[in-house]
Design a protein around this motif. Structure first.
Motif, PDB file in Angstrom:
ATOM      1  N   ARG A  40      34.122  29.488  78.124  1.00 40.63           N
ATOM      2  CA  ARG A  40      33.466  30.210  79.225  1.00 40.63           C
ATOM      3  C   ARG A  40      32.024  30.605  78.907  1.00 40.63           C
ATOM      4  N   VAL A  41      31.410  29.818  78.042  1.00 40.19           N
ATOM      5  CA  VAL A  41      29.966  29.950  77.835  1.00 40.19           C
ATOM      6  C   VAL A  41      29.257  29.301  79.014  1.00 40.19           C
ATOM      7  N   MET A  45      32.273  24.093  76.123  1.00 39.10           N
ATOM      8  CA  MET A  45      31.535  25.285  76.551  1.00 39.10           C
ATOM      9  C   MET A  45      32.223  25.956  77.731  1.00 39.10           C
TER      10      MET A  45
END
Ligand SMILES: Cc1cc2nc3c(=O)[nH]c(=O)nc-3n(C[C@H](O)[C@H](O)[C@H](O)COP(=O)(O)OP(=O)(O)OC[C@H]3O[C@@H](n4cnc5c(N)ncnc54)[C@H](O)[C@@H]3O)c2cc1C
Lengths: 278, 166
Positions: A43-44, A39
């Motif tokens: 870059r979530v 993630m």
């Protein structure tokens, strides 16, 4: 695929870890990293501070007390899958963990990470609900807090855990006489479930006396369905109740109607199994 | 390339039997560090988010995704890569992959070999289904997997000795 910048700490004690979570608002615990690291790569997730739990002593313990089986949050999937106490006291977990990811991911991913992530398709949250487990959390400000699994999972990737809390362990009631059933439909072994069903049943004198069940992959979060459980016990058509009770997720790969169909199919299989074994 | 002011972590660990001290960018993964700083390019970066298995390495004895462990987390650990994987399982697998055409481009092969070796250490006579399960997290875009399963089966037979070859 490089994550955004972050600070990193690997505390050696639980108190130090809890202090970091209390002080830094955007601190994020890092357990197996099998969900958080990808993630971050995409870059979530952009944590300011990663609090690596991997040096905390004893957080991976698996032990039985007279009443419960305790599984530490840092216990790796592979360790839980292979553990004698789990086979004896919570065999549902071993059935489900065979379907969780792949060996290299099971070598690293943890029970606590899976429960705190609360992916709607994940197997272990549904198991914890079916097992009637209690989750033990801790924070610097409030000490320990116990939450029933059925109250912990609040929606898509949402749980009752507060930002300054760590999950310490799951406590599963030791339940002689109960037997497990788990099945899921996934595209390949190891993929997240499109739909899965965890069931615990207790038989008495040739009939089902009690039953707990929870789906994964079907709704936003796993939950008990008392009407359905009662129908299974009484031998009524439980699957016919599902359209009126479930709010299935939909996606391009698996529309809501398809997930509902799979939920009914799994429930029929589980019911048949429970009655045949009774 | 990461910027020059990039925050770094100090790492002291064992890699392929050798004590190593070094620095890695905090946001560098273990496989990137092994490849770029230590020149161990046998582990490959495929998807870089945990799906493909080309980056497998052994961390404290267990096969893991090298792209899902931060280099900083290797501090204090023991790391083994395909370059040093010279146990009997790996040797038998290497021969069998060649004999059965279990590789074409070879990109996935190091990850496959490490994962299959871990399987054979735990289960000397796996069924074809068990082999497919064990390798379910390793993608191959050339072989169609059939030849890989053949190779692992053949390696298992070879390791069990002549009695099992029949
Ligand atoms: C290719 C692939 C396939 C997968 N397939 C499946 C599958 O089929 N089923 C499945 O269930 N999972 C699957 N997973 C996910 C895997 O099971 C992860 O291990 C798990 O979801 C997260 O556990 P972790 O220990 O890696 O947690 P991390 O990635 O380290 O953390 C996950 C989240 O939980 C938080 N967290 C972790 N530990 C704690 C704690 N003790 N207290 C508070 N917060 C905490 C973190 O801050 C983060 O938000 C898959 C992963 C990959 C890469």
């Amino acid at each position: 695929m490089t994550p955004a910048r972050f600070a990193y700490a690997r505390p050696a004690t639980l108190d130090a870890a809890l202090d970091m979570l209390a002080r830094e608002e955007e601190a994020t615990p890092l357990a197996g990293g099998q969900s958080l690291v990808p993630m971050m790569a995409m870059r979530v997730a952009r944590p300011a501070l990663l609090v690596d739990l991997n040096a905390l002593p004893g957080l991976d313990a698996i032990e039985a007390t007279p009443g419960v089986l305790r599984i530490g949050a840092l216990a790796r999937h592979a360790a839980v899958l292979d553990h004698e106490l789990v086979a004896a006291e919570a065999p549902l977990l071993a059935l489900a963990l065979r379907e969780v990811a792949h060996p290299a991911i099971r070598n690293r991913g943890t029970l606590g990470g899976s429960l705190c992530l609360a992916d709607p398709a994940a197997e272990l949250p549904a198991c914890m609900v079916a097992l009637d487990a209690t989750l033990v959390l801790a924070s610097a400000a409030r000490g320990e807090r116990r939450v029933a699994a059925r109250d912990f999972f609040a929606g898509l990737y949402a749980t009752a855990r507060r930002a300054d809390e760590l999950l310490l362990r799951a406590e599963i009631p030791r339940a002689p006489g109960w037997s497990p059933w788990f099945e899921e439909v996934a595209r390949r072994r190891g993929d997240y479930a499109i739909a899965g069903l965890a069931v615990m049943a207790r038989r008495e004198a040739g009939r089902i006396a009690a039953l707990r069940l929870a789906f994964c992959g079907v709704e936003a979060a796993p939950r008990r369905l008392p009407e359905v459980e009662a129908a299974v016990i009484e031998g009524r058509d439980a699957a016919a109740l599902l359209p009126g009770l479930l709010a299935p997720l939909g996606s391009a790969e698996a529309p809501a109607a398809y997930r509902l169909h799979l939920a009914q199919l799994l429930l029929r299989r589980a019911t048949e199994h429970a009655h045949a074994a009774a | 390339m990461l910027p020059p002011d990039e925050p770094l972590a100090e790492i002291a660990c064992r890699v392929n039997g050798r004590a190593v001290r070094g620095r890695a960018a905090l946001r560098q993964t273990l496989v990137e560090w092994l490849r770029a700083d230590l020149g161990l390019t046998g582990s490959h970066v495929g998807c870089a988010h945990g799906v493909c298995g080309a980056c497998h390495v052994r961390l404290d004895g267990a096969v893991v995704r090298g792209c899902l462990v931060l280099a900083a987390q290797a501090d204090g650990a023991t790391v083994e890569t395909i370059e040093a994987a010279g146990g009997p399982e790996e040797a038998a697998l290497r021969d069998a992959f060649v004999a059965h055409a279990g590789l074409q481009c070879g990109f996935c092969t190091p990850g496959m070999i490490l994962q299959a070796a871990e399987l054979l250490q735990r289960n000397p006579a796996p069924s074809r289904e068990a082999i497919r399960d064990a390798l379910s997290g390793n993608y191959c875009r050339c072989t169609g997997y059939h030849a890989i399963v053949d190779a692992v089966e053949a390696a298992a037979r070879a390791l069990r000795g002549p009695a099992a070859t029949a």
